[in-house]
Design an enzyme around this catalytic site. Structure first.
Site, PDB file in Angstrom:
ATOM      1  N   CYS A 104      43.866  15.183  93.923  1.00  0.00           N
ATOM      2  CA  CYS A 104      42.607  14.583  93.518  1.00  0.00           C
ATOM      3  C   CYS A 104      41.923  13.944  94.722  1.00  0.00           C
ATOM      4  CB  CYS A 104      42.756  13.504  92.446  1.00  0.00           C
ATOM      5  SG  CYS A 104      43.470  14.130  90.934  1.00  0.00           S
ATOM      6  N   LYS A 147      46.581  19.920  98.681  1.00  0.00           N
ATOM      7  CA  LYS A 147      46.978  19.709 100.078  1.00  0.00           C
ATOM      8  C   LYS A 147      47.765  18.422 100.264  1.00  0.00           C
ATOM      9  CE  LYS A 147      46.446  20.838 104.453  1.00  0.00           C
ATOM     10  NZ  LYS A 147      47.292  21.994 104.771  1.00  0.00           N
TER      11      LYS A 147
HETATM   12  C1  F6R Z   1      52.867  24.397 102.477  1.00  0.00           C
HETATM   13  C2  F6R Z   1      52.391  23.044 102.383  1.00  0.00           C
HETATM   14  C3  F6R Z   1      53.220  22.027 101.685  1.00  0.00           C
HETATM   15  C4  F6R Z   1      53.294  20.749 102.523  1.00  0.00           C
HETATM   16  C5  F6R Z   1      54.046  19.648 101.764  1.00  0.00           C
HETATM   17  C6  F6R Z   1      54.186  18.403 102.602  1.00  0.00           C
HETATM   18  O1  F6R Z   1      51.963  25.230 103.108  1.00  0.00           O
HETATM   19  O2  F6R Z   1      51.342  22.736 102.872  1.00  0.00           O
HETATM   20  O3  F6R Z   1      54.493  22.507 101.418  1.00  0.00           O
HETATM   21  O4  F6R Z   1      53.934  21.045 103.717  1.00  0.00           O
HETATM   22  O5  F6R Z   1      53.355  19.340 100.597  1.00  0.00           O
HETATM   23  O6  F6R Z   1      52.952  17.877 102.959  1.00  0.00           O
HETATM   24  P1  F6R Z   1      52.777  16.883 104.154  1.00  0.00           P
HETATM   25  O7  F6R Z   1      53.128  17.580 105.405  1.00  0.00           O
HETATM   26  O8  F6R Z   1      51.329  16.494 104.114  1.00  0.00           O
HETATM   27  O9  F6R Z   1      53.684  15.724 103.910  1.00  0.00           O
END
Ligand code: F6R
Length: 612
Positions: A2, A607
């Site tokens: 969100c 993301k």
């Molecule tokens: C895969 C992807 C997710 C993130 C995961 C951790 O392409 O983007 O698996 O790697 O949600 O996110 P961060 O790195 O932001 O802690």
């Protein structure tokens, strides 16, 4: 998960909010909504689907007279993604509108309490209680909107970033947060609140990272902050220098492709000023406060989620092989609930692109509580993990908009190589060896550039295999995580089932899957275990599996075993993933493209995963 945005100012409020939502859409994209105050009315519009659907619906409001509004793009947790469950949510009177990112854990009890007092709920969300609570607390004698907002913040439990507007105070946005991000942008006669700074890129020159449990009162004329006892605080304004280009696609059809192609430059950015070629060493200022602890640590633990966890796993190979420090790698979601054995002799690295991942943040807090030294390896500057870790290293990859991580994976690895070299030298590695490693590290951007040259061949391979229902990715040593990452990329954006395995594990199970319909991707650089991997390839070939090999440019033998060979430059085994992963990112991209998938916003994903 969100995205929220709020605007107070003199420019067109609706287009400003829609534009802000578009920039936050990577955080969630199943429905969206907007609430603006116009001529003493609270105008609320919501749409299931993308922000573009909301934009179409609100075209007639583009010129509406309004100086304040809030908006939301959703990644559903409670209640299916439809118009009713989309934010903003309003109270019974329709005078209060709120948007929320996070989860209200005690919403059931609060809902019962409110229903008993006559409130009517229309959605299935946890969020709606917030609007009704504010309404309820406003009924108290003498209560202002601010009082009711603060009381609401004290009544809810969970994680939240909230922005609220009300007809009782029509020029103001009230906002607060806990365990979900919220930043404030100060522009010229206009001010913003948002989940990250992208909505006010190009329009705000200063940013405030609002401390948790503080209340921001944002109007066009100014920004004030308070604690929960209504005591005025002095917000810290920081210079804000982001560029619009960094969040635009340029000539690329997708952010993901743009970000894949950026990698050589972003790896250079991660090395800049840190890699010391003449000294055969690396210097990372962020490590200085804990340098002695790093050298004396009995054990490193690296914790992360998803792609960042794959980077962590490569980090284990680096730290153990080169820096010679025993290293454990743990999923943040597991570590936090396992009563982990962590203490003052341990150094815990948490890796996160967003710096907001709920499980990784919880791990950081747990490790600190247990007395371990904690370091963050983070992309988003000023994010919660970056701030709470206090000590650590930014990867400098710039904004990553494609939901599937690409450039941030290689930038995380780039930083891990520097840490490895620095610790290795600190623990007695010779200058000569350090110089050799430093020059290999320095060659990585150029090697990554050459790996991008495989795109035409990768496109052809994608066309050949796009209808396969399963893929197996195999790698060994530091390239086992490369295989995991290749499989994850394919799953995420093409929705094809893929598994990553250590090569030699294949015969303990997955080999049963292999037949003429199974594409098997081998990551097979010419390193110390090359010959062993060749034997495993023979085993696949004997069972008629179709082999795609990521191999080195100077490998002459591999053609006899593989159906397709993608050649990349050779480097040291533990540095290999930075180069070898690039064709795997391209393969996932081109298969998804062939299948007509929504590459930058794959279904069900977001993301920034700020819920458990
Ligand atoms: C895969 C992807 C997710 C993130 C995961 C951790 O392409 O983007 O698996 O790697 O949600 O996110 P961060 O790195 O932001 O802690």
């Amino acid at each position: 998960m969100c995205g929220i945005v709020g605007y107070a100012g003199k420019e067109k409020t609706v287009p400003t909010l829609i534009d802000g939502l578009k920039r936050l859409e990577y955080r969630g994209y199943d429905s969206a909504g907007i609430a603006v105050i116009s001529e003493n009315n609270l105008v609320v519009k919501k749409a299931a689907g993308k922000v573009s659907d909301l934009e179409a619906m609100t075209r007639n409001l583009t010129g509406i007279k309004s100086a304040v509004g809030i908006a939301h793009t959703r990644w559903a947790t409670h209640g299916e993604p439809n118009e009713v469950n989309a934010h903003p949510h309003v109270d019974c009177t329709g005078r209060i509108g709120i948007v929320h990112n996070g989860i209200i854990e005690n919403y059931k009890a609060l809902k019962t309490y409110l229903e008993d007092r006559g409130h009517r709920f229309v959605s299935k969300t946890d969020t709606e209680v917030i609007a009704h609570l504010i309404e309820e607390f406003m009924k108290k004698e003498g209560a202002t909107f601010m009082d009711a907002f603060i009381e609401t913040a004290q009544a809810i439990k969970g994680s939240y970033a909230i922005a609220a507007v009300s007809l009782s105070d029509p020029g103001t946005i009230y906002a607060t947060h806990l365990s979900s991000p919220l930043v404030i942008g100060q522009g010229n006669g206009e001010n913003f609140i948002a989940s990250d700074a992208s909505p006010f890129l190009g329009r705000a020159s200063k940013i405030i990272y609002l401390p948790e449990n503080e209340i921001a009162v944002v109007a066009a004329a100014g920004i004030k902050t308070f604690d929960l006892d209504k005591r005025k605080k002095d917000p810290v304004f920081e210079k804000f220098e982001g560029t619009l280009e960094s969040i635009q696609k340029g000539n690329f059809p997708h952010f993901m492709l743009k970000e894949i192609y950026e990698q050589p430059e972003r790896i250079e950015d991660a090395f800049r000023g840190r890699l010391l070629l003449q000294e055969g060493n690396a210097f990372l200022g962020g490590l200085s406060p804990v340098w002695d602890k790093l050298l004396k640590a009995k054990r490193f633990v690296i914790s992360a989620c998803g792609t960042s966890w794959h980077a962590a796993l490569v980090g284990k190979y680096m730290f153990e092989e080169i820096a010679r420090v025993p290293t454990e790698v743990d999923y943040a979601s597991e570590l936090r609930y396992r009563n982990p054995i962590l203490g003052p002799d341990d150094v815990v690295f948490v890796i996160s692109q967003s710096g907001e991942t709920a499980d990784t943040l919880a791990t950081l807090r747990e490790a600190k509580k247990r007395g371990a030294t904690v370091l963050g390896i983070v992309n988003v500057v000023g994010s919660t993990i970056a701030r709470e870790a206090g000590v650590g290293v930014y990867i400098h990859a710039g904004p990553e908009i494609g939901v599937a991580s690409t450039k941030t994976f290689t930038s995380q690895l780039a930083v891990l190589t520097l840490i490895t070299l620095a610790i290795g030298r600190g623990k007695g590695m010779s200058k000569e060896k350090g110089k050799f490693i430093a020059s290999e590290i320095n060659s990585l951007p150029e090697k990554a550039r050459r790996a991008l040259g495989t795109e035409n061949l990768v496109r052809e391979i994608a066309r050949t295999f796009k209808d396969s229902r399963n893929f197996l990715y195999l790698g060994r040593g530091a390239n086992f995580p490369t295989a995991l990452e290749g499989a994850l990329k394919l799953k995420e954006i093409s929705y094809i089932h893929a598994e990553g395995y250590p090569v030699a594990e294949m015969k303990h199970g997955p080999i049963a899957l292999i037949d003429e319909n199974m594409p098997v991707v081998f990551v097979v650089p010419k390193d110390g275990i090359y010959e062993k991997v060749l034997s495993n390839m023979e085993e696949v070939k004997a069972r008629k599996g179709r082999i795609i090999a990521i191999a080195n440019e100077d490998d002459e033998y591999i053609d006899s075993l593989a159906d397709f060979v993608i050649r990349v430059p050779r480097t040291l085994g533990w540095l290999g993933p930075i180069v070898n992963v690039i064709p795997l990112q391209l393969l996932a991209y081109h298969i998804a493209l062939e299948l007509g998938r929504l590459i930058d916003q794959p279904r069900n994903l977001a993301k920034s995963v700020t819920v458990e």
